[in-house]
Motif scaffolding. Structure first.
Motif, PDB file in Angstrom:
ATOM      1  N   GLU A   6       0.816  -1.218   0.000  1.00 18.07           N
ATOM      2  CA  GLU A   6       0.000   0.000   0.000  1.00 18.07           C
ATOM      3  C   GLU A   6       0.852   1.271   0.000  1.00 18.07           C
ATOM      4  O   GLU A   6       0.684   2.138   0.855  1.00 18.07           O
ATOM      5  N   THR A   8       0.724   3.910  -1.698  1.00 19.53           N
ATOM      6  CA  THR A   8       0.001   5.170  -1.939  1.00 19.53           C
ATOM      7  C   THR A   8      -1.345   5.171  -1.226  1.00 19.53           C
ATOM      8  O   THR A   8      -2.286   5.811  -1.676  1.00 19.53           O
ATOM      9  N   THR A  13      -4.217  13.269  -3.461  1.00 21.40           N
ATOM     10  CA  THR A  13      -4.022  12.955  -4.875  1.00 21.40           C
ATOM     11  C   THR A  13      -2.698  13.481  -5.409  1.00 21.40           C
ATOM     12  O   THR A  13      -1.974  12.765  -6.111  1.00 21.40           O
ATOM     13  N   GLU A  16       0.105  11.449  -3.991  1.00 23.92           N
ATOM     14  CA  GLU A  16       0.078  10.106  -4.574  1.00 23.92           C
ATOM     15  C   GLU A  16       0.812  10.088  -5.914  1.00 23.92           C
ATOM     16  O   GLU A  16       1.595   9.185  -6.191  1.00 23.92           O
ATOM     17  N   HIS A  37      -4.782  -1.301  -3.004  1.00 28.33           N
ATOM     18  CA  HIS A  37      -6.219  -1.274  -3.246  1.00 28.33           C
ATOM     19  C   HIS A  37      -6.568  -0.307  -4.372  1.00 28.33           C
ATOM     20  O   HIS A  37      -7.614  -0.411  -4.976  1.00 28.33           O
ATOM     21  N   ARG A  38      -5.718   0.662  -4.625  1.00 31.22           N
ATOM     22  CA  ARG A  38      -5.961   1.633  -5.688  1.00 31.22           C
ATOM     23  C   ARG A  38      -5.404   1.103  -7.005  1.00 31.22           C
ATOM     24  O   ARG A  38      -4.189   0.905  -7.137  1.00 31.22           O
ATOM     25  N   SER A  40      -4.776   2.619  -9.647  1.00 31.06           N
ATOM     26  CA  SER A  40      -3.791   3.532 -10.234  1.00 31.06           C
ATOM     27  C   SER A  40      -2.375   3.221  -9.772  1.00 31.06           C
ATOM     28  O   SER A  40      -1.409   3.505 -10.470  1.00 31.06           O
ATOM     29  N   THR A  41      -2.244   2.602  -8.610  1.00 24.97           N
ATOM     30  CA  THR A  41      -0.928   2.263  -8.086  1.00 24.97           C
ATOM     31  C   THR A  41      -0.263   1.162  -8.906  1.00 24.97           C
ATOM     32  O   THR A  41       0.956   1.112  -9.011  1.00 24.97           O
ATOM     33  N   TRP A  77     -11.302   0.356 -11.770  1.00 23.97           N
ATOM     34  CA  TRP A  77     -10.606   1.425 -12.489  1.00 23.97           C
ATOM     35  C   TRP A  77     -11.579   2.557 -12.810  1.00 23.97           C
ATOM     36  O   TRP A  77     -11.249   3.737 -12.639  1.00 23.97           O
ATOM     37  N   GLN A  80     -12.381   5.089  -9.959  1.00 21.84           N
ATOM     38  CA  GLN A  80     -11.335   5.956  -9.405  1.00 21.84           C
ATOM     39  C   GLN A  80     -11.606   7.451  -9.495  1.00 21.84           C
ATOM     40  O   GLN A  80     -11.362   8.154  -8.525  1.00 21.84           O
ATOM     41  N   VAL A  83     -13.737   8.450  -6.633  1.00 23.26           N
ATOM     42  CA  VAL A  83     -13.053   8.311  -5.350  1.00 23.26           C
ATOM     43  C   VAL A  83     -12.099   9.474  -5.124  1.00 23.26           C
ATOM     44  O   VAL A  83     -11.974   9.982  -4.025  1.00 23.26           O
ATOM     45  N   ARG A  84     -11.433   9.934  -6.176  1.00 25.10           N
ATOM     46  CA  ARG A  84     -10.499  11.055  -6.029  1.00 25.10           C
ATOM     47  C   ARG A  84     -11.206  12.341  -5.604  1.00 25.10           C
ATOM     48  O   ARG A  84     -10.587  13.229  -5.052  1.00 25.10           O
TER      49      ARG A  84
END
Length: 93
Positions: A6, A8, A13, A16, A37-38, A40-41, A77, A80, A83-84
């Motif tokens: 984890e 990030t 944002t 990150e 969990h993200r 984007s990571t 995806w 996201q 969420v941001r």
């Protein structure tokens, strides 16, 4: 080998993005396992196993996983951007 768990999870944002860039530069040409969990990571990974209920539900590249509309990765995806925009209201203001 490097293991990132984890990396990030907590930053805002902007932070990150900065952390992700630093990780990408540091880990170029290395074998890395990233737990996140993200989506984007892990979007730039060579292989992404998607774990659901303790089992690998999907595996592939970011592009391959997005193409599988029945899988778990594409909806994560797509969620996201929403969420941001989430934030925690400041208490007392």
């Amino acid at each position: 080998m490097t293991l990132l768990d984890e990396p990030t999870a907590a930053p805002d944002t902007e932070s990150e993005v900065a952390v992700q860039r630093a990780i990408d530069n540091f880990l170029a040409d290395k074998t890395v396992i990233v737990i996140a969990h993200r989506p984007s990571t892990v979007g730039g990974a060579d292989q992404i196993p998607v774990v659901d209920g303790g089992r690998i539900a999907q595996r592939g590249t970011h592009t391959e996983l997005l193409a599988d509309a029945e899988g778990r990765y594409a909806p994560m995806w797509a969620a996201q951007p929403a969420v941001r925009r989430w934030h925690t209201p400041t208490v007392g203001r």
